[in-house]
Design an enzyme around this catalytic site. Structure first.
Site, short mmCIF file in Angstrom:
data_model
loop_
_atom_site.label_atom_id
_atom_site.label_comp_id
_atom_site.label_asym_id
_atom_site.label_seq_id
_atom_site.Cartn_x
_atom_site.Cartn_y
_atom_site.Cartn_z
N LYS A 121 0.82 -1.20 0.00
CA LYS A 121 0.00 0.00 0.00
C LYS A 121 0.86 1.26 0.00
CE LYS A 121 -1.59 1.08 4.00
NZ LYS A 121 -0.77 2.27 4.31
N THR A 122 1.84 1.31 0.90
CA THR A 122 2.69 2.50 1.01
C THR A 122 3.47 2.73 -0.27
OG1 THR A 122 2.88 2.16 3.40
CG2 THR A 122 4.52 3.59 2.37
N ASP A 142 -4.30 8.16 2.94
CA ASP A 142 -3.78 6.87 3.40
C ASP A 142 -4.71 6.29 4.48
OD1 ASP A 142 -2.05 4.73 3.75
OD2 ASP A 142 -0.71 5.81 5.10
N GLU A 143 -4.78 4.96 4.57
CA GLU A 143 -5.58 4.28 5.60
C GLU A 143 -7.01 4.85 5.65
OE1 GLU A 143 -4.48 1.72 6.89
OE2 GLU A 143 -2.34 1.83 7.40
N GLN A 196 -9.86 -4.10 7.08
CA GLN A 196 -8.96 -3.75 8.19
C GLN A 196 -9.46 -2.53 8.96
OE1 GLN A 196 -4.59 -4.47 7.65
NE2 GLN A 196 -5.10 -4.53 5.48
N ARG A 218 -0.86 -11.16 9.98
CA ARG A 218 0.44 -10.69 10.53
C ARG A 218 1.52 -11.75 10.34
NH1 ARG A 218 -0.31 -6.30 9.51
NH2 ARG A 218 -2.20 -7.15 8.60
#
Length: 667
Positions: free
Chosen positions: A48-49, A240-241, A270, A620
């Protein structure tokens, strides 16, 4: 502005970048998409980043100016890292962008244009402690006795209630009923407190953290010229997010991005912060609010094995139809073992299994720091913390403190210590200063007065606390509470003499301290769960001396732990704190209905966020995933049989392999 997709067409000053070579197909399509409303659904571990960073670089390469790009993030660190990476790619200095958190950008906007809504440029910003002080003064200005009732929220929790209402734009009564039901008695009075708090800030020309968003939104709504200025200036808005935005933030993005050249990057699966005001509706309804939205899915996962991702996809398959975006995580890595389902007898056996498997992982070359133990709530990690401490295996709590070091646990233990040994002045001081207007010196004077009276009258120390000699030394503000305080201590003392330790622990929680807890902490419900888990822990001991000795020994064994984030120590963390992190091996513990999902979520018929938490937890893990289910729960006292988490039961059996623990803890 029409974009060409030729990477060699970079304007002067921006070096050419081969986007095709540096991005996968999904990322490339999102990064090079034509201007317009874009919703980028970035699955866990999908880059994503990287996508956001390269989108900024791409905009620059196609002729956009840095000043036309607005990057909104949830931490300043995230913005800095992305813009520094953009600088490495393009040579454009980070300072030329407007990039940062919603609050920091809101602050800049208000400094420039706040006078339009009557906000002087000379305003100052309060920190959290100062905000609570202003609120306390505002409340006491309308009701001097409000904070004397210990069941009422103190300034900190009251501020949290008002903050939730402001960020969600929900009525205060609804916020209290939904998120802070322990304070339903103040529903009628809260709106007046909110009004007086706002007036007091305005009179002092100060803003709190939430004002930066509220006034920014007010500015955009009430001043069409200012809204048009920002909309024209920021031709490209990147968020973002996006799944973590609250109602205020969602509206701000919509107003600044009225031209619809908005790229919202996030993952509805999420969205796990609704308890902080986030609303999944923002991302679910983005296409409705921005007609013509093009959805890009980034689903290639570089983190986890195909088998772990298959299980994660199985979690997503169980979501209700029509309440999520479809997505399927695709593996980039080679095949490995399926996740393990581990059934343990109880929390202790679960802990013993984990420790044994950790030793195996270490023998296989895995570092301690690359192993994560994840749980839904802090109290669920008590047994594993005890086992790790006993065996002197170093561990760290990610963004938290160890179980027995938490303030409310230390308070309860201090109360038990004092009742067991009234000469323990350190324990007395810790609980006495919880009373209104009682400080360290006042606590010492009260203890000395009770000791003198007990010696003179040859009386029990606890009984002496309730005599006139001692009461006369109690500060005026604490006198109303004093009889309940001393009665609770006496109740605990009586049970210590006649019953088992867990009975004394239970009555201590139900008495004066339970009332204090209700007003002292915004997250009262989760802290009460922690305290109740102490009942089960205490049931392992026959007398109070052994219980208290064990607790203090555990604390002394672990108090010298390293706080170095780079230290090779096992990581223990709630799932919320684990978001954004990854581990070679993950042990997800306490997977029973009532623990994960939490009972209060089940009772409220609101388990979707819990399911999303489960999805975050399993994603994770890179190499190995252990799903642990303890069949017996001893948290609140007597043992009770548990059923496996509904999230486990929803999974197809072919997605995991069952690992049976032999009673010798082999497998």
């Amino acid at each position: 502005m029409d974009f060409a997709l030729d990477p060699s067409s970079a304007p002067h000053g921006v070096p050419p970048i081969d986007f095709r070579a540096q991005l996968n197909d999904e990322q490339f399509n999102a990064v090079t998409a034509a201007p317009g409303p874009l919703l980028v659904l970035a699955g866990a571990g999908s880059g994503k980043t990287r996508t956001l960073t390269y989108r900024v670089a791409y905009l620059l390469s196609q002729g956009a100016r840095a000043g036309e790009i607005l990057l909104l993030t949830f931490t300043n660190k995230a913005a800095k890292e992305m813009l520094h990476r953009v600088h490495d790619l393009t040579g454009v200095e980070p300072a030329r962008f407007w990039g940062g958190t919603f609050h920091s950008i809101g602050h800049r906007a208000l400094r420039m244009h706040g006078e339009t809504i009557g906000l002087p440029r000379t305003f100052t910003i309060l920190d959290a402690e100062e905000s609570e002080g202003v609120l306390r003064d505002a409340v006491e200005g309308t009701d001097k006795t409000f904070f004397k009732d210990k069941t009422h929220p103190r300034p900190g929790p009251l501020h949290s209630i008002l903050s939730m209402a402001r960020n969600t734009q929900l009525p205060l009564d609804e916020v209290i009923t939904r998120f802070f039901p322990q304070h339903d008695a103040i529903v009628e009075r809260a709106p007046l407190f909110a009004k007086k708090y706002a007036e007091q800030k305005r009179a002092a020309n100060v803003l709190d953290y939430d004002d930066l968003l509220e006034f920014w939104l007010e500015l955009l709504k009430k001043s069409p010229e200012t809204a048009a200025y920002f909309s024209h200036r920021f031709r490209h808005v990147l968020v973002d997010e996006y799944q973590d935005t609250n109602t205020l933030q969602g509206q701000i993005v919509d107003l600044i991005g009225a031209h619809h050249q908005v790229m919202a990057v996030g993952d509805d699966a999420q969205c796990i912060y609704t308890w902080r005001g986030a609303t999944v509706e923002n991302i679910l309804t983005f296409p409705d609010r921005h007609p013509g939205t093009v959805i890009h899915r980034i689903e290639t996962n570089y983190r986890s094995t195909p088998q772990i991702l298959a299980l994660a996809n199985g979690v997503l398959e169980a979501q209700p139809k029509g309440r999520h975006f479809d997505k399927v995580l695709k593996a980039h890595r080679a095949n490995s073992e399926k996740p393990f389902l581990v059934e343990a007898m109880d929390g202790r056996e679960q802990a013993q299994f984990i420790v044994k498997r950790i030793r195996g992982l270490l023998d296989e070359g895995c570092a301690l720091a690359d192993i994560g133990i994840l749980y839904r709530a802090h109290f669920q990690a008590l047994d594993i913390q005890l086992e790790l401490s006993r065996l002197q295996i170093p561990y760290q709590i990610t963004s938290g403190v160890r179980f027995f070091e938490q303030a409310h646990i230390r308070d309860l233990v201090a109360l038990l210590r004092f009742v067991y040994n009234p000469s323990d002045t350190a324990a007395w001081n810790r609980i006495a200063i919880l009373l209104p207007k009682v400080g360290d010196k006042g606590a010492q004077k009260l203890h000395a007065a009770a000791l003198d009276h007990a010696k003179l009258m040859q009386q029990d120390f606890i009984d002496a606390l309730d005599t006139d000699d001692v009461k006369s030394k109690v500060p005026k503000d604490a006198r109303e509470e004093w009889p309940k305080f001393t009665a609770s201590l006496k109740q605990v003392a009586d049970l210590m003499r006649t019953m088992k330790p867990h009975n004394a622990v239970e009555i201590a929680i139900d008495g004066w301290y339970g009332d204090y807890l209700k007003g002292a902490f915004a997250n009262y419900v989760s802290r009460l769960d922690d305290l109740k888990s102490m009942i089960g822990f205490a049931s392992r001991f026959e007398d109070m001396q052994d219980l208290l000795a064990q607790i203090m020994l555990l604390n002394s064994e672990t108090s010298d732990r390293s706080a170095d984030p780079d230290a090779d120590a096992l990581r223990l963390t709630t799932v919320h704190q684990a978001k954004g992190l990854e581990y070679a091996a993950v042990f997800l513990i306490g997977l029973a209905d009532g623990s994960f999902p939490l009972r209060r979520a089940i009772e409220a018929n609101d388990v979707e966020e819990e399911r999303r938490l489960f999805y975050v937890a399993v994603t994770r893990a890179r190499d190995e995933l252990y799903l642990c289910f303890p069949k017996v729960n001893t948290k609140g006292g007597p043992a009770m049989l548990q059923t496996p988490s509904r999230f486990l039961q929803e999974l197809r059996p072919d997605l995991y392999q069952q690992l049976r623990i032999k009673r010798s803890f082999g497998w």
